[in-house]
Design a protein around this motif. Structure first.
Motif, PDB file in Angstrom:
ATOM      1  N   ARG A   1       0.806  -1.217   0.000  1.00 48.36           N
ATOM      2  CA  ARG A   1       0.000   0.000   0.000  1.00 48.36           C
ATOM      3  C   ARG A   1       0.840   1.268   0.000  1.00 48.36           C
ATOM      4  NH1 ARG A   1      -2.605  -2.947  -1.890  1.00 48.36           N
ATOM      5  NH2 ARG A   1      -4.487  -3.987  -1.164  1.00 48.36           N
ATOM      6  N   THR A   2       2.129   1.144   0.350  1.00 47.74           N
ATOM      7  CA  THR A   2       3.011   2.311   0.392  1.00 47.74           C
ATOM      8  C   THR A   2       4.388   1.910  -0.110  1.00 47.74           C
ATOM      9  OG1 THR A   2       1.834   3.194   2.326  1.00 47.74           O
ATOM     10  CG2 THR A   2       4.033   4.084   1.890  1.00 47.74           C
ATOM     11  N   ILE A   3       4.965   2.766  -0.949  1.00 44.74           N
ATOM     12  CA  ILE A   3       6.355   2.609  -1.380  1.00 44.74           C
ATOM     13  C   ILE A   3       7.081   3.896  -1.016  1.00 44.74           C
ATOM     14  CG2 ILE A   3       7.937   2.300  -3.327  1.00 44.74           C
ATOM     15  CD1 ILE A   3       5.643   0.816  -4.782  1.00 44.74           C
ATOM     16  N   GLU A   4       8.200   3.744  -0.299  1.00 45.57           N
ATOM     17  CA  GLU A   4       8.991   4.911   0.110  1.00 45.57           C
ATOM     18  C   GLU A   4      10.390   4.792  -0.480  1.00 45.57           C
ATOM     19  OE1 GLU A   4      10.419   7.299   4.129  1.00 45.57           O
ATOM     20  OE2 GLU A   4       9.306   5.429   4.334  1.00 45.57           O
ATOM     21  N   ILE A   5      10.833   5.872  -1.131  1.00 46.12           N
ATOM     22  CA  ILE A   5      12.193   5.940  -1.671  1.00 46.12           C
ATOM     23  C   ILE A   5      12.958   6.932  -0.800  1.00 46.12           C
ATOM     24  CG2 ILE A   5      13.629   6.490  -3.668  1.00 46.12           C
ATOM     25  CD1 ILE A   5      11.094   5.991  -5.422  1.00 46.12           C
ATOM     26  N   GLN A   6      13.882   6.413   0.014  1.00 44.24           N
ATOM     27  CA  GLN A   6      14.679   7.256   0.906  1.00 44.24           C
ATOM     28  C   GLN A   6      16.054   7.501   0.287  1.00 44.24           C
ATOM     29  OE1 GLN A   6      15.085   5.193   4.641  1.00 44.24           O
ATOM     30  NE2 GLN A   6      12.942   5.469   5.193  1.00 44.24           N
ATOM     31  N   CYS A   7      16.520   8.728   0.370  1.00 44.93           N
ATOM     32  CA  CYS A   7      17.875   9.058  -0.077  1.00 44.93           C
ATOM     33  C   CYS A   7      18.770   9.141   1.154  1.00 44.93           C
ATOM     34  CB  CYS A   7      17.873  10.385  -0.822  1.00 44.93           C
ATOM     35  SG  CYS A   7      19.499  10.878  -1.439  1.00 44.93           S
ATOM     36  N   ASN A   8      19.954   8.543   1.048  1.00 39.96           N
ATOM     37  CA  ASN A   8      20.901   8.590   2.157  1.00 39.96           C
ATOM     38  C   ASN A   8      22.308   8.819   1.617  1.00 39.96           C
ATOM     39  OD1 ASN A   8      22.065   5.896   1.559  1.00 39.96           O
ATOM     40  ND2 ASN A   8      20.064   5.158   2.237  1.00 39.96           N
ATOM     41  N   ASN A   9      23.276   8.904   2.499  1.00 46.43           N
ATOM     42  CA  ASN A   9      24.651   9.171   2.055  1.00 46.43           C
ATOM     43  C   ASN A   9      25.347   7.904   1.566  1.00 46.43           C
ATOM     44  OD1 ASN A   9      25.436   7.784   4.347  1.00 46.43           O
ATOM     45  ND2 ASN A   9      26.080   9.608   5.473  1.00 46.43           N
ATOM     46  N   GLY A  10      24.613   6.826   1.450  1.00 45.70           N
ATOM     47  CA  GLY A  10      25.180   5.586   0.940  1.00 45.70           C
ATOM     48  C   GLY A  10      26.058   4.888   1.950  1.00 45.70           C
ATOM     49  N   TYR A  11      26.035   5.381   3.177  1.00 46.99           N
ATOM     50  CA  TYR A  11      26.854   4.813   4.246  1.00 46.99           C
ATOM     51  C   TYR A  11      28.343   4.885   3.901  1.00 46.99           C
ATOM     52  CZ  TYR A  11      22.148   3.263   5.018  1.00 46.99           C
ATOM     53  OH  TYR A  11      20.783   3.253   5.156  1.00 46.99           O
ATOM     54  N   TYR A  12      28.658   5.842   3.024  1.00 43.49           N
ATOM     55  CA  TYR A  12      30.051   6.023   2.635  1.00 43.49           C
ATOM     56  C   TYR A  12      30.775   6.986   3.571  1.00 43.49           C
ATOM     57  CZ  TYR A  12      28.935   3.754  -1.778  1.00 43.49           C
ATOM     58  OH  TYR A  12      28.536   2.862  -2.734  1.00 43.49           O
ATOM     59  N   GLY A  13      30.055   7.795   4.295  1.00 47.59           N
ATOM     60  CA  GLY A  13      30.734   8.723   5.189  1.00 47.59           C
ATOM     61  C   GLY A  13      29.932   9.979   5.437  1.00 47.59           C
ATOM     62  N   ASP A  14      29.723  10.772   4.408  1.00 40.58           N
ATOM     63  CA  ASP A  14      28.974  12.005   4.611  1.00 40.58           C
ATOM     64  C   ASP A  14      28.114  12.302   3.384  1.00 40.58           C
ATOM     65  OD1 ASP A  14      30.419  13.426   2.615  1.00 40.58           O
ATOM     66  OD2 ASP A  14      31.945  13.961   4.051  1.00 40.58           O
ATOM     67  N   GLY A  15      27.339  13.373   3.477  1.00 44.91           N
ATOM     68  CA  GLY A  15      26.423  13.737   2.402  1.00 44.91           C
ATOM     69  C   GLY A  15      26.915  14.888   1.555  1.00 44.91           C
ATOM     70  N   THR A  16      28.202  15.211   1.634  1.00 45.09           N
ATOM     71  CA  THR A  16      28.739  16.334   0.871  1.00 45.09           C
ATOM     72  C   THR A  16      28.512  16.127  -0.620  1.00 45.09           C
ATOM     73  OG1 THR A  16      30.453  16.675   2.534  1.00 45.09           O
ATOM     74  CG2 THR A  16      30.814  17.701   0.380  1.00 45.09           C
TER      75      THR A  16
END
Length: 177
Positions: free
Chosen positions: A155-170
């Motif tokens: 019933r719900t699809i969520e697309i989350q953006c993250n830093n890829g667990y690489y370190g930071d979001g720069t």
């Protein structure tokens, strides 16, 4: 008697309208696009920012004549109230534009990630897909929201953006299309 029949007919019409409105979920099918159908998504983490030229953390942007959905780490796109869907595909990559210092962006970004979560009507997680986005890949990559045995329960699809667990979001500016 005529007055009573009139009230019964009005009641039936109202009941049919309520049932129709209650079952009016999102139907996702062929031709669905994260860009042109962006208005169907709810967003999480949307804010104004000075971190990019568009001053947004998530939303539709235009660049070099094409439209994209921009997502920064900590933002989500959420499709709620899905009645049914067939598989659909979107592309993703990090945003690199030579006009905006693309070479510098590639050096500073260490990659990003997407987490696609599928929920049933009670909010229970039914499936998760993890996507890692390489900072050195300049081509669009593809991800398909699949049709599976449990698709009728999603019933719900969520697309989350993250830093890829690489370190930071720069400069981890992810664009979807």
């Amino acid at each position: 008697m005529k007055k009573y029949i009139g009230w019964v007919i009005c009641g039936i019409i109202l009941a049919v309208a309520i049932v129709a409105a209650a079952s009016d979920g999102i139907k996702i099918g062929e031709g669905f696009s994260v860009v042109t159908d962006f208005k169907r998504f709810k967003t999480k983490g949307a804010a104004q920012t000075d971190a990019n030229p568009w001053n947004i953390t998530v939303g539709v942007i235009e660049d070099s004549g094409a439209d994209y959905v921009l997502m920064l780490p900590g933002t989500s796109l959420i499709l709620d109230d899905i009645e049914e869907y067939t598989p659909f595909t979107f592309t993703y990559r990090l945003y690199f534009s030579s006009a905006d210092g693309g070479d510098e962006m590639e050096v500073q970004s260490d990659g990003a990630g997407l987490l696609i979560i599928y929920y049933d009507e009670e909010g229970q997680v039914m499936r998760e897909d993890t996507v890692f986005i390489d900072s050195h890949a300049d081509a669009h990559c593809y991800h398909t929201i699949p049709q599976t045995a449990f698709s009728t329960y999603i019933r719900t699809i969520e697309i989350q953006c993250n830093n890829g667990y690489y370190g930071d979001g720069t400069l981890d500016w992810v664009v979807l299309q």
